[in-house]
Design a protein around this motif. Structure first.
Motif, mmCIF file in Angstrom:
data_model
loop_
_atom_site.group_PDB
_atom_site.id
_atom_site.type_symbol
_atom_site.label_atom_id
_atom_site.label_comp_id
_atom_site.label_asym_id
_atom_site.label_seq_id
_atom_site.Cartn_x
_atom_site.Cartn_y
_atom_site.Cartn_z
ATOM 1 N N MET A 1 4.042 -31.196 20.010
ATOM 2 C CA MET A 1 3.054 -30.522 19.895
ATOM 3 C C MET A 1 2.142 -30.225 18.755
ATOM 4 O O MET A 1 1.028 -30.037 18.411
ATOM 5 N N LYS A 2 3.015 -30.352 17.738
ATOM 6 C CA LYS A 2 2.984 -29.655 16.269
ATOM 7 C C LYS A 2 2.206 -30.707 15.646
ATOM 8 O O LYS A 2 1.617 -30.034 14.884
ATOM 9 N N TRP A 3 2.225 -31.729 15.924
ATOM 10 C CA TRP A 3 2.337 -33.275 15.101
ATOM 11 C C TRP A 3 0.836 -32.781 15.427
ATOM 12 O O TRP A 3 -0.540 -33.519 14.987
ATOM 13 N N ILE A 4 0.085 -32.801 17.181
ATOM 14 C CA ILE A 4 -1.406 -33.296 17.452
ATOM 15 C C ILE A 4 -2.390 -31.973 16.574
ATOM 16 O O ILE A 4 -3.291 -32.357 16.434
ATOM 17 N N SER A 5 -1.283 -30.500 16.797
ATOM 18 C CA SER A 5 -2.809 -29.676 16.079
ATOM 19 C C SER A 5 -2.845 -29.388 14.720
ATOM 20 O O SER A 5 -3.683 -29.594 14.017
ATOM 21 N N ASN A 7 -2.602 -33.067 12.941
ATOM 22 C CA ASN A 7 -3.500 -34.220 12.413
ATOM 23 C C ASN A 7 -5.108 -33.185 13.168
ATOM 24 O O ASN A 7 -6.094 -33.637 12.846
ATOM 25 N N PHE A 8 -5.118 -32.464 14.393
ATOM 26 C CA PHE A 8 -6.550 -31.644 14.722
ATOM 27 C C PHE A 8 -7.133 -31.401 13.353
ATOM 28 O O PHE A 8 -8.094 -31.634 13.644
ATOM 29 N N ILE A 9 -5.924 -30.485 12.567
ATOM 30 C CA ILE A 9 -6.526 -30.094 11.649
ATOM 31 C C ILE A 9 -6.858 -30.841 10.776
ATOM 32 O O ILE A 9 -8.061 -30.532 10.572
ATOM 33 N N ARG A 10 -6.938 -31.560 10.038
ATOM 34 C CA ARG A 10 -6.999 -32.535 9.394
ATOM 35 C C ARG A 10 -8.085 -33.122 9.633
ATOM 36 O O ARG A 10 -9.020 -33.119 8.266
ATOM 37 N N GLY A 11 -7.758 -33.729 11.046
ATOM 38 C CA GLY A 11 -9.598 -34.212 11.324
ATOM 39 C C GLY A 11 -10.402 -33.526 11.387
ATOM 40 O O GLY A 11 -11.436 -33.521 10.990
ATOM 41 N N LEU A 12 -10.709 -32.309 11.357
ATOM 42 C CA LEU A 12 -11.177 -31.345 11.551
ATOM 43 C C LEU A 12 -11.585 -30.749 9.964
ATOM 44 O O LEU A 12 -13.422 -31.366 9.676
ATOM 45 N N ILE A 13 -10.968 -30.799 8.981
ATOM 46 C CA ILE A 13 -11.655 -30.959 7.481
ATOM 47 C C ILE A 13 -11.903 -31.707 6.832
ATOM 48 O O ILE A 13 -12.756 -31.732 5.980
#
Length: 192
Positions: A1-5, A7-13
């Motif tokens: 779950m930590k990996w997904i969140s 990478n989600f933040i990185r993707g948003l950036i």
């Protein structure tokens, strides 16, 4: 779950600035096309682009006059009073002012050892270090901005010893093209 969140933040950036830029540009062109289509009897491809360009030039010309300067200052203050908008607006304004008005920004392309020794990254020498930084790192260092590929608005400011910098004999435009195209367009020497 930590990996997904993470990478989600990185993707948003990465995705959000690109998406906002595309959305704003498309909205401006759609608005220009609607307004021109309503008031002009002719229509040809590229008309909105010409109209937006002329509007930007007109606003730039008018901004040098007192009344419009006051109006723009009022708009600045209003945008600066809205909490979330203030952060976005001020960040974009500072970045565009720095990029468009500075004669030294992105002038000298260099290679620096980054992210670790043995690897070279293309970057740009920035203005001289401030006194507090010089006190800590010494005068034999310079600040180099290493932009990320495809997105000049993000990157890393690194302080590098002058001896580790390799000056490049290439145009700053071709260095920027190299970065923006992720290496698809190679840098070239200045034409004499």
């Amino acid at each position: 779950m930590k990996w997904i969140s993470k990478n989600f933040i990185r993707g948003l950036i990465v995705v959000v600035p690109i998406a906002i830029t595309i959305l704003v540009v498309l909205q401006i062109f759609n608005l220009a096309e609607k307004l021109l289509g309503r008031h002009l009897p002719i229509h040809f491809p590229g008309l909105p682009l010409i109209a937006v360009f002329l509007l930007i030039v007109l606003v730039g010309w008018l901004s040098s006059y007192w009344a419009l300067k006051r109006l723009l200052e009022l708009g600045d203050r209003l945008l600066g009073a809205i909490p979330i908008v203030k952060f976005i607006y001020n960040s974009v304004k500072q970045l565009s002012t720095a990029m468009l008005e500075s004669q030294q920004l992105f002038k000298q392309a260099v290679l620096v050892p980054y992210p670790h020794p043995g690897v070279k990254a293309l970057g740009f020498i920035m203005p001289e270090l401030s006194e507090p930084l010089v006190e800590k790192v010494g005068t034999d260092n310079v600040c180099v901005f290493v932009p990320m590929s495809l997105n000049l608005t993000s990157g890393f400011n690194i302080i590098v010893p002058k001896r580790d910098i390799i000056l490049l004999d290439i145009t700053s435009e071709s260095a920027l093209q190299y970065i923006l195209t992720a290496g698809a367009v190679m840098p070239r020497r200045p034409e004499n």
